[in-house]
Write an enzyme that holds these catalytic residues in place. Structure first.
Site, mmCIF file in Angstrom:
data_model
loop_
_atom_site.group_PDB
_atom_site.id
_atom_site.type_symbol
_atom_site.label_atom_id
_atom_site.label_comp_id
_atom_site.label_asym_id
_atom_site.label_seq_id
_atom_site.Cartn_x
_atom_site.Cartn_y
_atom_site.Cartn_z
ATOM 1 N N GLU A 42 -3.021 10.607 3.061
ATOM 2 C CA GLU A 42 -4.135 10.735 3.988
ATOM 3 C C GLU A 42 -4.141 12.148 4.560
ATOM 4 O O GLU A 42 -3.099 12.658 5.000
ATOM 5 C CB GLU A 42 -4.050 9.714 5.119
ATOM 6 C CG GLU A 42 -4.254 8.286 4.632
ATOM 7 C CD GLU A 42 -4.181 7.281 5.751
ATOM 8 O OE1 GLU A 42 -5.017 6.365 5.773
ATOM 9 O OE2 GLU A 42 -3.281 7.396 6.595
ATOM 10 N N GLU A 60 0.842 -1.201 0.000
ATOM 11 C CA GLU A 60 0.000 0.000 0.000
ATOM 12 C C GLU A 60 0.875 1.248 0.000
ATOM 13 O O GLU A 60 1.971 1.247 0.569
ATOM 14 C CB GLU A 60 -0.879 -0.017 1.255
ATOM 15 C CG GLU A 60 -1.832 1.134 1.371
ATOM 16 C CD GLU A 60 -2.773 0.972 2.558
ATOM 17 O OE1 GLU A 60 -3.384 1.981 2.946
ATOM 18 O OE2 GLU A 60 -2.878 -0.150 3.086
#
Length: 259
Positions: free
Chosen positions: A149, A145
């Site tokens: 964010e 990943e």
């Protein structure tokens, strides 16, 4: 995160809670391991392109994700893709969670290249606006990943992270110099084969990982977006309280350039 990744939020290191997110992803109702590796594209979100994307619907990632994914919480209007966080039909229609929201995923997986999104984040303590790449057991692969964010408790910052074989703990907080909830800005992840991961904001390089803190991801990943409130991670995100009206993250476009 997808979600998947959420390490940076806790008072304890992210990697201590990573297994929770990993288990949630394992049990998501996605069909794969058969997948295709996609080529370059630009999506301006004039409509819902089911050939390229699908909406998460009818489940929750569990763990720190205090939300059930609903397809109708991802919408399209006027060249914008929006994701609403609300309480409609909850908890019975929200996988038992008190809140509903949207998560958007590519059908295909994508390898090395540049992943870009023009988005407007949500300002609200306890909330994460995410743009990221992810693969894992639901794709017949280990968990890799790469994250952008924006934490609603401070939308003048962006948090980066990556996971390789399920190992994260590479969080870095970047000062943006603007409020990401006040308008659209461009965020990019540039992922080079056996080289570096570079993060850009409005075309400016703001962070680089070269593998010195741990091996970089190598596997093709889905491109994903989501909006979610946390639970049990107040030390990372702050406590969430619903304001009484929906919260909305907006995306003007997403682009992938294959390297």
């Amino acid at each position: 995160m997808h979600s998947r990744t959420r390490s940076r939020r806790f008072p304890t290191p992210r990697w201590l809670l990573a297994p929770l997110a990993a288990l949630a992803l394992i049990f998501q109702p996605m069909t794969a391991p058969a997948y295709a590796v996609g080529g370059s594209f630009t999506d301006t979100f004039d409509s819902y392109d089911t050939g390229r994307w699908h909406k998460a619907d009818g489940w929750s990632n569990g763990g720190m994700f205090n939300v059930g994914w609903r397809a109708d919480n991802t919408w399209f209007n006027g060249g914008v893709m929006g994701q609403n966080l609300d309480v409609a039909t909850c908890p019975s229609g929200c996988s038992g969670k008190p809140y509903a929201s949207g998560e958007y995923r590519t059908n295909e997986l994508y390898s090395y290249g540049r992943f870009e999104a023009r988005l407007q984040a949500v300002k609200r303590e306890g909330v994460v606006t995410g743009f990221f790449t992810y693969t894992g057991p639901s794709d017949g692969q280990p968990w890799d990943e790469i994250d952008v964010e924006i934490l609603g408790k401070n939308t003048t910052q962006m948090q980066t992270n990556y996971f390789t074989d399920g190992v994260g703990g590479h969080e870095t907080v970047i000062d943006l110099g603007f409020d990401a909830s006040a308008g659209y800005h461009d965020y990019a992840i540039e992922w080079w084969n056996q080289g570096t991961i570079n993060w850009f904001v409005d075309g400016k390089l703001v962070h680089q990982e070269n593998g010195s803190r741990g091996p970089l991801p190598t596997r093709p990943m889905r491109i994903m977006t989501n909006l979610w409130p946390g639970t049990g991670v107040d030390g990372w995100l702050g406590p969430f309280t619903y304001p009484g009206t929906p919260l909305t993250a907006r995306y003007d476009w997403i682009k992938y350039t294959k390297y």
